[in-house]
Each structure stands twice: as structure tokens, then as C-alpha cells.
Design a protein around this motif. Structure first.
Motif: not given
Length: 487
Positions: A104, A156, A287, A290, A441
Motif C-alpha cells: 500500500k 487513509n 478507503i 471500498s 477500488v
């Protein structure tokens, strides 16, 4: 080239406000969510600090916009090079401060490198149009900067979501006052400020002020800041929009989502399960894109649910800085409590808990709920946690109705072997992002990112939308001689 940006400047307990310095708002600790350890201190901005920086940014903006475009483009390219040279140090900060896994963090870094080069490329793109006009008159429409753009970014994906607004705002000739989330001020602000400063961005053009609600409200209401770019929750976005409207400011709102992943009866089930896992469990579900709803045709429903539960039980959870895990910590203990409240209330209302559902401190395991119905909170509320909520449908029209039963309108994914069927269904969905045979996503700096309804005010970040958001039209006419008017 600076080899170690993190140690090139003494930024401890400071912010970038014309120079790196302490602020009158004091300072805050940067907390690692996985361990509770204090990683660093940064300065905390109050309304007075924001006011001072907004004025300095306004004063610096004109000379920045007047700098030759080639020189400005070099700064963005240099920033990308510096980021490449410091990617491991930056990635470590993203992992420890956000609780995200290494892939990520690397995605954020790769995306910001891309945004650096896109910002440089913007400087050689056309800035306007030649309009029709009568003989002897040249009529032009050109894009001009707003002046100062206030950027408020979330926790995030802080490095990416700060950069995707800051970089194009700068590229179009604006100065920027950035307020990163106080939970992730290093990833969301310090890293970007160090990178651009080392790349040669002139002093005063970017201000980086970590802060809480007081600083955000001061930024939105400051008369020297004519535009606000906000990414965050819908609840806070409504307040930002209200204040910006009151002060006649342009505002770009990229807010929450309750996104549907639709699995039709002819879908490739293996690919749908793979995509569904990514869509709900990547970065612990924290997210905006999501998948909050997995809408599955009844013929595949039980198989999909049981396979998802198997995957959930196999995913390791822990500290991504010290362990090879799939899921790291939730950002705060309060958010863990919120996720668990949504899960437990839904179970009491009849949802089947197939996996997970038991927090361990600030860690929440991959969770699967089946038999989810529209009255349950797990169907209605944005979760921002690693929860797969599965509902059955019997027809395409029922799938559309379930997906559209929401105030949000951000992203949707549809899995089907029939592309025409997928497109026909997708055209009925109230979303800003639509993915046929993919999950919800998805991100790419060259596309216009944004949603509808409670997911945003129709604004977009990325690609051609950057010119729309960070500049405004100015009409100019040029005549060889002044006209004679009858009065």
C-alpha cells in the motif's frame, strides 16, 4: 540531489509556514496506531497560524505564476526524482503512521511519482481557446489560477491524497496552504513539503500546517484563500461546503462512499472473489472506494459467501512494520469501536457472521456478514473497516435498486461475462466511477476521480479535471482600435 530528505531539515515540532518553525497552536505527537508509540512531534496550527500563512501564500503566488513554465516543470520532475531516491524512507513512514502494509505504501509512492510528472506535463498543455469573433477583434478564453488553494487531506492515503491536489494546484499557478490530518501529519504533509522544498519550490508558495477542526475552519473562511479542496468524510464535507458557500468560494469535495460490487449469475466466480477481497480488505477497508456492499446473484450466493469466509480466516492481522501481514491496525480506537458497533448491531438484526467480528485492541480481522438486508447499519452506513457485507438478488433490476438505495454515489464494480449486459446495468447506477469486470477500488492520476450525491459535489481530481478545478476561465478581447458606442 539530496540523498536523505527526512534528515535534510530539522522539522521536529515544526511546520512549513514560510520557513520550518514552531507554531502558536503548539505541537502534537505522531502516534503509531499498531503500537501506540510516539514516532515524532509536529507543530499544530491554530486559526492565527492559518491566517498568517494564507497572507504569505497570496504574496508569493504572483511571482510563482510568472516563473517561466520550463523552470516550474523542472521542479516537478526533480521532485519525482527525489521521491524515487527516498522511496524506502518515505514508505516506512507511511507504513508506521497509517498502519498500511508495504505494498500500500509503495502504491502511494508510485502514484505520487506519476502525479509529479503529470504536474510537469500540465505546464506544456494548452491553457485556453480562441473564440469566434467579428473582424478586427481577437476573442480569447484562457484558464487562470484562483490564487491560493487550501487543501485539506485525510488520514487513509495521506501522501497520495495530499499530493493529488497540491501538485496540480501548484502546476496551474496557485500557491497552496495544505492542512494534513492531525493523525497522519508526516505522511500527509511533512514528506511532501520536504520533497518540494528540496526540488526548488520557491519559499512561501507551499505552506504545510497540520491541524484540527479549528485550523480547517480558519482555512475555509480565510479571505485570501478563494478555493478549497477537501477530501474526507461526508459529515465534515457538508460543513466545509456550507462555510465555503457562505464565503462564495469554489470548493471541491471528495467524500465518502457506500459502494456496490455486483456479481451477476454469469460472472467468473474466482475473479469476483479475488476482486471482492481486495475491494473490502485493502488497507483494512479504510478507503472511500471500498466495497461496502457485495450484491451477489442468488445462484452464486452461498458459494461466494463461504469462499469469502475462508479467505477472511486465512488473512494474517498485525503490525505491518514488523510482520508480513495482510491487514494492519485501524487508525484509532474510536474507529475500531465504530466498526464493531456496525457489525454487532447488524448481527443482532439477523446478519450471519461467517468470519471475524472480534476486535483485538486496535486490530480488526477480515470480517464477513451474509444475509444482509437494507435496514441493517452494515448495508446503510459507510464502515471504513474490513467488513464484507453480502446481500442476494434475483434479477438485474433488483441489483440496480439495491445499489442505488443510498445517498452516496462514488464507485461501483460489475462482474459479468456479457459486456453489453454489464454496460446496460452500469448505465443505471448513480456513481461517478464505474468498473466492468473489476472491483470498486481503482485509482489513476490521469482520470477524473469523484462522486455524486453524498460522495461529493460533482468535483473531480485528476487528468483533465485538474484544469477544471484549479483554474477559472477569463474572457479577453483584443481590438485594433477602440469602438465608438452610441451613448
Amino acid at each position: 540531489m539530496t540523498a536523505d530528505l527526512l534528515n535534510s531539515t530539522n522539522w521536529s515540532a515544526k511546520a512549513l509556514a514560510g520557513e520550518w518553525k514552531a507554531l502558536s497552536g503548539g505541537q502534537i505527537d505522531v502516534i503509531e496506531p499498531a503500537t501506540g508509540q510516539v514516532l515524532a512531534q509536529v507543530a499544530l496550527a491554530n486559526a492565527q497560524d492559518v491566517q498568517a500563512s494564507a497572507l504569505l501564500a497570496r504574496q508569493a503566488q504572483k511571482s510563482w505564476a510568472a516563473m517561466p513554465y520550463g523552470e516550474r516543470a523542472k521542479i516537478f520532475r526533480k521532485a519525482g526524482e527525489l521521491l524515487e531516491a527516498n522511496r524506502q524512507a518515505f514508505a516506512t513512514w507511511i507504513v508506521r503512521e497509517t498502519g498500511g502494509i508495504i505494498p500500500k505504501a509503495m502504491f502511494e509512492i508510485d502514484s505520487v511519482v506519476h502525479h509529479c510528472h503529470e504536474a510537469a506535463a500540465m505546464l506544456t498543455q494548452s491553457r485556453g481557446l480562441v473564440l469566434p469573433s467579428v473582424d478586427g477583434v481577437t476573442s480569447l478564453a484562457r484558464r487562470v489560477p484562483h490564487g491560493v488553494v487550501g487543501v485539506i487531506s485525510p488520514f487513509n492515503f495521506p501522501f497520495l491524497l495530499s499530493s493529488r491536489a497540491v501538485l496540480p494546484a501548484l502546476a496551474t499557478g496557485n500557491a497552496v496552504v495544505l492542512k494534513p490530518d492531525a493523525r497522519t501529519p508526516v505522511s500527509g504533509g511533512v514528506l511532501l513539503a520536504l520533497m518540494l522544498e528540496a526540488a526548488g519550490l520557491p519559499k512561501g508558495v507551499l505552506h504545510m500546517l497540520p491541524g484540527a477542526a479549528e485550523a480547517g475552519e480558519a482555512l475555509v473562511t480565510d479571505p485570501n484563500v478563494p478555493m478549497i479542496s477537501f477530501t474526507g468524510s461526508t459529515a465534515v464535507g457538508r460543513r466545509v461546503g456550507e462555510l465555503a458557500g457562505k464565503h462564495l468560494k469554489k470548493v471541491a469535495l471528495e467524500l465518502g462512499g457506500k459502494n456496490s460490487l455486483i456479481i451477476l449469475d454469469d460472472a467468473d466466480l474466482e475473479m469476483a472473489i479475488c476482486g471482492g477481497s481486495w475491494a473490502s480488505w485493502l488497507h483494512q477497508g479504510q478507503i472511500c472506494m471500498s466495497a461496502g456492499r457485495h450484491l451477489v446473484h442468488r445462484s452464486l450466493y452461498e458459494t461466494y459467501a463461504s469462499r469469502m469466509a475462508e479467505k477472511a480466516k486465512a488473512l494474517p492481522v498485525g503490525d505491518p512494520h514488523t510482520q508480513p501481514v495482510a491487514l494492519g491496525p485501524i487508525i484509532t480506537a474510536a474507529q475500531v469501536q465504530r466498526v464493531d458497533r456496525i457489525v454487532q448491531e447488524s448481527v443482532r438484526m439477523g446478519a450471519r457472521l461467517l468470519a471475524g467480528g472480534t476486535p483485538n485492541g486496535q486490530f480488526y480481522p477480515a470480517t464477513v456478514l451474509a444475509d444482509v438486508t437494507p435496514e441493517m447499519p452494515v448495508f446503510r452506513e459507510e464502515i471504513f473497516g474490513p467488513v464484507v457485507a453480502i446481500s442476494a438478488f434475483d434479477s438485474d433490476s433488483q441489483a440496480v435498486a439495491l445499489a442505488n438505495d443510498s445517498e452516496y454515489g462514488l464507485s461501483a464494480g460489475i462482474h459479468t461475462r456479457d459486456i453489453g449486459r454489464g454496460m446496460a446495468l452500469g448505465e443505471q447506477l448513480n456513481v461517478g466511477l464505474l468498473h466492468i469486470n473489476d472491483q470498486t477500488v481503482n485509482d489513476d492520476g490521469t482520470m477524473p476521480m469523484g462522486g455524486r450525491g453524498a460522495s461529493g459535489n460533482g468535483s473531480r481530481h485528476g487528468g483533465p479535471a485538474n484544469w477544471d478545478e484549479f483554474t477559472q476561465w477569463q474572457w479577453t478581447t483584443i481590438r485594433n482600435t477602440a469602438p465608438a458606442y452610441p451613448l
